[in-house]
Design a protein around this motif. Structure first.
Motif, PDB file in Angstrom:
ATOM      1  N   MET A 248       0.830  -1.206   0.000  1.00 46.37           N
ATOM      2  CA  MET A 248       0.000   0.000   0.000  1.00 46.37           C
ATOM      3  C   MET A 248       0.871   1.265   0.000  1.00 46.37           C
ATOM      4  SD  MET A 248      -3.004   1.388   0.008  1.00 46.37           S
ATOM      5  CE  MET A 248      -4.130   0.071   0.463  1.00 46.37           C
ATOM      6  N   LYS A 249       1.930   1.254   0.854  1.00 50.40           N
ATOM      7  CA  LYS A 249       2.816   2.412   0.930  1.00 50.40           C
ATOM      8  C   LYS A 249       3.514   2.647  -0.406  1.00 50.40           C
ATOM      9  CE  LYS A 249       6.712   4.322   3.506  1.00 50.40           C
ATOM     10  NZ  LYS A 249       7.693   4.108   4.603  1.00 50.40           N
ATOM     11  N   GLU A 250       3.963   1.557  -1.048  1.00 43.04           N
ATOM     12  CA  GLU A 250       4.637   1.692  -2.338  1.00 43.04           C
ATOM     13  C   GLU A 250       3.678   2.224  -3.399  1.00 43.04           C
ATOM     14  OE1 GLU A 250       7.085  -1.078  -5.578  1.00 43.04           O
ATOM     15  OE2 GLU A 250       6.359  -1.925  -3.700  1.00 43.04           O
ATOM     16  N   HIS A 251       2.428   1.738  -3.366  1.00 39.32           N
ATOM     17  CA  HIS A 251       1.409   2.193  -4.309  1.00 39.32           C
ATOM     18  C   HIS A 251       1.157   3.695  -4.130  1.00 39.32           C
ATOM     19  CE1 HIS A 251      -1.946   1.616  -7.042  1.00 39.32           C
ATOM     20  NE2 HIS A 251      -2.722   2.289  -6.210  1.00 39.32           N
ATOM     21  N   ALA A 252       1.047   4.129  -2.875  1.00 39.77           N
ATOM     22  CA  ALA A 252       0.819   5.550  -2.592  1.00 39.77           C
ATOM     23  C   ALA A 252       2.011   6.396  -3.039  1.00 39.77           C
ATOM     24  CB  ALA A 252       0.555   5.741  -1.103  1.00 39.77           C
ATOM     25  N   THR A 253       3.228   5.864  -2.865  1.00 39.05           N
ATOM     26  CA  THR A 253       4.432   6.583  -3.280  1.00 39.05           C
ATOM     27  C   THR A 253       4.452   6.801  -4.788  1.00 39.05           C
ATOM     28  OG1 THR A 253       5.695   5.675  -1.422  1.00 39.05           O
ATOM     29  CG2 THR A 253       6.954   6.530  -3.292  1.00 39.05           C
ATOM     30  N   HIS A 254       4.060   5.752  -5.546  1.00 35.55           N
ATOM     31  CA  HIS A 254       3.999   5.877  -7.002  1.00 35.55           C
ATOM     32  C   HIS A 254       3.067   7.021  -7.414  1.00 35.55           C
ATOM     33  CE1 HIS A 254       6.497   2.657  -8.442  1.00 35.55           C
ATOM     34  NE2 HIS A 254       5.848   1.743  -7.758  1.00 35.55           N
ATOM     35  N   TRP A 255       1.870   7.047  -6.833  1.00 38.61           N
ATOM     36  CA  TRP A 255       0.889   8.054  -7.241  1.00 38.61           C
ATOM     37  C   TRP A 255       1.259   9.451  -6.758  1.00 38.61           C
ATOM     38  CZ3 TRP A 255      -2.230   7.750 -11.078  1.00 38.61           C
ATOM     39  CH2 TRP A 255      -2.657   6.493 -11.526  1.00 38.61           C
ATOM     40  N   LEU A 256       1.920   9.543  -5.599  1.00 38.68           N
ATOM     41  CA  LEU A 256       2.394  10.844  -5.144  1.00 38.68           C
ATOM     42  C   LEU A 256       3.460  11.379  -6.106  1.00 38.68           C
ATOM     43  CD1 LEU A 256       2.485  13.123  -3.067  1.00 38.68           C
ATOM     44  CD2 LEU A 256       4.141  11.776  -1.755  1.00 38.68           C
ATOM     45  N   SER A 257       4.340  10.497  -6.566  1.00 41.47           N
ATOM     46  CA  SER A 257       5.371  10.905  -7.522  1.00 41.47           C
ATOM     47  C   SER A 257       4.758  11.315  -8.852  1.00 41.47           C
ATOM     48  CB  SER A 257       6.365   9.753  -7.740  1.00 41.47           C
ATOM     49  OG  SER A 257       7.055   9.446  -6.543  1.00 41.47           O
ATOM     50  N   ILE A 258       3.733  10.590  -9.290  1.00 42.04           N
ATOM     51  CA  ILE A 258       3.044  10.934 -10.540  1.00 42.04           C
ATOM     52  C   ILE A 258       2.370  12.298 -10.410  1.00 42.04           C
ATOM     53  CG2 ILE A 258       1.066  10.309 -12.008  1.00 42.04           C
ATOM     54  CD1 ILE A 258       1.879   7.360 -11.574  1.00 42.04           C
ATOM     55  N   LEU A 259       1.761  12.561  -9.246  1.00 45.41           N
ATOM     56  CA  LEU A 259       1.145  13.867  -9.000  1.00 45.41           C
ATOM     57  C   LEU A 259       2.190  14.980  -9.069  1.00 45.41           C
ATOM     58  CD1 LEU A 259      -1.168  15.737  -8.108  1.00 45.41           C
ATOM     59  CD2 LEU A 259      -0.678  15.072  -5.741  1.00 45.41           C
ATOM     60  N   GLU A 260       3.330  14.762  -8.422  1.00 45.02           N
ATOM     61  CA  GLU A 260       4.401  15.764  -8.447  1.00 45.02           C
ATOM     62  C   GLU A 260       4.909  15.984  -9.873  1.00 45.02           C
ATOM     63  OE1 GLU A 260       6.131  14.660  -3.974  1.00 45.02           O
ATOM     64  OE2 GLU A 260       7.038  13.821  -5.778  1.00 45.02           O
ATOM     65  N   ALA A 261       5.055  14.893 -10.621  1.00 41.00           N
ATOM     66  CA  ALA A 261       5.521  14.992 -12.010  1.00 41.00           C
ATOM     67  C   ALA A 261       4.538  15.781 -12.860  1.00 41.00           C
ATOM     68  CB  ALA A 261       5.723  13.593 -12.594  1.00 41.00           C
ATOM     69  N   CYS A 262       3.256  15.504 -12.691  1.00 43.06           N
ATOM     70  CA  CYS A 262       2.233  16.204 -13.471  1.00 43.06           C
ATOM     71  C   CYS A 262       2.195  17.684 -13.140  1.00 43.06           C
ATOM     72  CB  CYS A 262       0.858  15.571 -13.229  1.00 43.06           C
ATOM     73  SG  CYS A 262       0.687  13.936 -13.971  1.00 43.06           S
ATOM     74  N   LEU A 263       2.454  18.019 -11.877  1.00 42.78           N
ATOM     75  CA  LEU A 263       2.502  19.431 -11.484  1.00 42.78           C
ATOM     76  C   LEU A 263       3.661  20.137 -12.190  1.00 42.78           C
ATOM     77  CD1 LEU A 263       1.463  21.768  -9.805  1.00 42.78           C
ATOM     78  CD2 LEU A 263       2.847  20.943  -7.889  1.00 42.78           C
ATOM     79  N   LEU A 264       4.823  19.481 -12.254  1.00 44.59           N
ATOM     80  CA  LEU A 264       5.963  20.064 -12.952  1.00 44.59           C
ATOM     81  C   LEU A 264       5.666  20.254 -14.437  1.00 44.59           C
ATOM     82  CD1 LEU A 264       8.991  18.112 -11.388  1.00 44.59           C
ATOM     83  CD2 LEU A 264       8.330  20.485 -10.972  1.00 44.59           C
ATOM     84  N   VAL A 265       5.093  19.218 -15.060  1.00 46.31           N
ATOM     85  CA  VAL A 265       4.777  19.303 -16.492  1.00 46.31           C
ATOM     86  C   VAL A 265       3.725  20.380 -16.741  1.00 46.31           C
ATOM     87  CG1 VAL A 265       3.869  18.071 -18.497  1.00 46.31           C
ATOM     88  CG2 VAL A 265       5.401  16.898 -16.921  1.00 46.31           C
ATOM     89  N   ALA A 266       2.698  20.431 -15.883  1.00 45.00           N
ATOM     90  CA  ALA A 266       1.638  21.430 -16.043  1.00 45.00           C
ATOM     91  C   ALA A 266       2.206  22.849 -15.936  1.00 45.00           C
ATOM     92  CB  ALA A 266       0.547  21.213 -14.995  1.00 45.00           C
ATOM     93  N   LEU A 267       3.088  23.071 -14.975  1.00 42.62           N
ATOM     94  CA  LEU A 267       3.726  24.381 -14.841  1.00 42.62           C
ATOM     95  C   LEU A 267       4.543  24.723 -16.092  1.00 42.62           C
ATOM     96  CD1 LEU A 267       4.968  24.296 -11.136  1.00 42.62           C
ATOM     97  CD2 LEU A 267       3.388  25.975 -12.103  1.00 42.62           C
ATOM     98  N   GLY A 268       5.300  23.737 -16.581  1.00 43.57           N
ATOM     99  CA  GLY A 268       6.100  23.965 -17.775  1.00 43.57           C
ATOM    100  C   GLY A 268       5.260  24.259 -19.001  1.00 43.57           C
ATOM    101  N   VAL A 269       4.205  23.472 -19.196  1.00 42.43           N
ATOM    102  CA  VAL A 269       3.324  23.663 -20.357  1.00 42.43           C
ATOM    103  C   VAL A 269       2.645  25.019 -20.302  1.00 42.43           C
ATOM    104  CG1 VAL A 269       1.206  22.867 -21.482  1.00 42.43           C
ATOM    105  CG2 VAL A 269       2.947  21.214 -20.805  1.00 42.43           C
ATOM    106  N   GLN A 270       2.135  25.400 -19.136  1.00 45.14           N
ATOM    107  CA  GLN A 270       1.436  26.674 -19.032  1.00 45.14           C
ATOM    108  C   GLN A 270       2.395  27.862 -19.117  1.00 45.14           C
ATOM    109  OE1 GLN A 270      -1.642  27.282 -19.366  1.00 45.14           O
ATOM    110  NE2 GLN A 270      -2.183  25.117 -19.413  1.00 45.14           N
ATOM    111  N   MET A 271       3.641  27.674 -18.687  1.00 40.25           N
ATOM    112  CA  MET A 271       4.650  28.722 -18.850  1.00 40.25           C
ATOM    113  C   MET A 271       4.912  28.949 -20.345  1.00 40.25           C
ATOM    114  SD  MET A 271       8.358  28.848 -16.975  1.00 40.25           S
ATOM    115  CE  MET A 271       7.558  28.725 -15.372  1.00 40.25           C
ATOM    116  N   ILE A 272       5.031  27.851 -21.082  1.00 42.19           N
ATOM    117  CA  ILE A 272       5.244  27.928 -22.529  1.00 42.19           C
ATOM    118  C   ILE A 272       3.995  28.459 -23.227  1.00 42.19           C
ATOM    119  CG2 ILE A 272       5.521  26.468 -24.579  1.00 42.19           C
ATOM    120  CD1 ILE A 272       7.539  24.830 -22.919  1.00 42.19           C
ATOM    121  N   ASN A 273       2.834  28.021 -22.780  1.00 43.14           N
ATOM    122  CA  ASN A 273       1.568  28.477 -23.365  1.00 43.14           C
ATOM    123  C   ASN A 273       1.377  29.980 -23.148  1.00 43.14           C
ATOM    124  OD1 ASN A 273      -0.932  28.336 -24.631  1.00 43.14           O
ATOM    125  ND2 ASN A 273      -2.009  27.736 -22.761  1.00 43.14           N
ATOM    126  N   ALA A 274       1.727  30.449 -21.948  1.00 42.95           N
ATOM    127  CA  ALA A 274       1.576  31.879 -21.641  1.00 42.95           C
ATOM    128  C   ALA A 274       2.465  32.737 -22.533  1.00 42.95           C
ATOM    129  CB  ALA A 274       1.907  32.134 -20.170  1.00 42.95           C
TER     130      ALA A 274
END
Length: 208
Positions: free
Chosen positions: A1-27
């Motif tokens: 369960m802990k490993e599963h939660a770690t995977h999804w927390l990392s995916i959330l963090e990754a998506c936040l970085l990508v979203a910031l990058g995409v919107q910076m470029i979009n802006a």
């Protein structure tokens, strides 16, 4: 369960970085590669829809290919990543101003953020879908190198961008492409042979 939660927390963090990058470029009115780039181009034709909405819809047809050739775990994590990226992109676009003084700065910083976000997704058996899935499909079915498919697709997106953006804008966008590729090339795990995906080991074993 802990490993599963770690995977999804990392995916959330990754998506936040990508979203910031995409919107910076979009802006800054620039482009990125892959399905994110297609989403930014589509937004020029459908201005009433947000990037997040277009990005989510563009990726939908690719999941059938992903579940057959990449495995259930990869497909579910990719679907989750695409959904998170769509939601976070719209949230950032509506709540945060990411205007920078010069488009070159936006292209470099945005590209680096996207590159680091994709690197995290690679290490957790996920991607942001679309072009990556198709590249793997073509490699396995037609023996077409996935890296070449990705490169050709990104070049095609840049050329398509000339119909909606001026030459200088496309030139700055190319800098963002290089920044993303630079980070992926230096920080992804050495065993990963594709530019934006980790192959499902069960699928690889089955193919062998």
């Amino acid at each position: 369960m802990k490993e599963h939660a770690t995977h999804w927390l990392s995916i959330l963090e990754a998506c936040l970085l990508v979203a910031l990058g995409v919107q910076m470029i979009n802006a800054a009115g620039l482009l990125v590669g892959g399905t994110a780039g297609l989403g930014l181009i589509a937004q020029q034709m459908l201005p009433n829809l947000s990037f997040g909405q277009l990005f989510f819809v563009i990726n939908l047809p690719f999941y059938a290919v992903a579940i057959r050739y990449m495995g259930t775990t990869f497909t579910l994590r990719t679907f989750g990543a695409v959904t998170l990226l769509s939601l976070l992109s719209d949230l950032i676009e509506n709540t945060i101003s990411l205007q920078l003084a010069h488009p070159l700065i936006a292209s470099i910083l945005g590209g680096l953020l996207i590159g680091f976000g994709l690197t995290i997704l690679i290490r957790h058996n996920a991607s942001i879908g679309g072009i990556t899935i198709m590249a793997v499909f073509l490699e396995r079915r037609m023996n077409i190198n996935a890296a070449k498919t990705t490169l050709c697709t990104d070049v095609s997106i840049l050329l398509l961008g000339l119909a909606f953006f001026d030459l200088m804008t496309v030139g700055y966008s190319l800098v963002a492409f290089v920044a993303v590729s630079s980070v992926l090339g230096r920080y992804r795990q050495p065993k990963v042979v594709l530019p934006a995906v980790v192959l499902n080991p069960n699928v690889v074993a089955a193919k062998g």
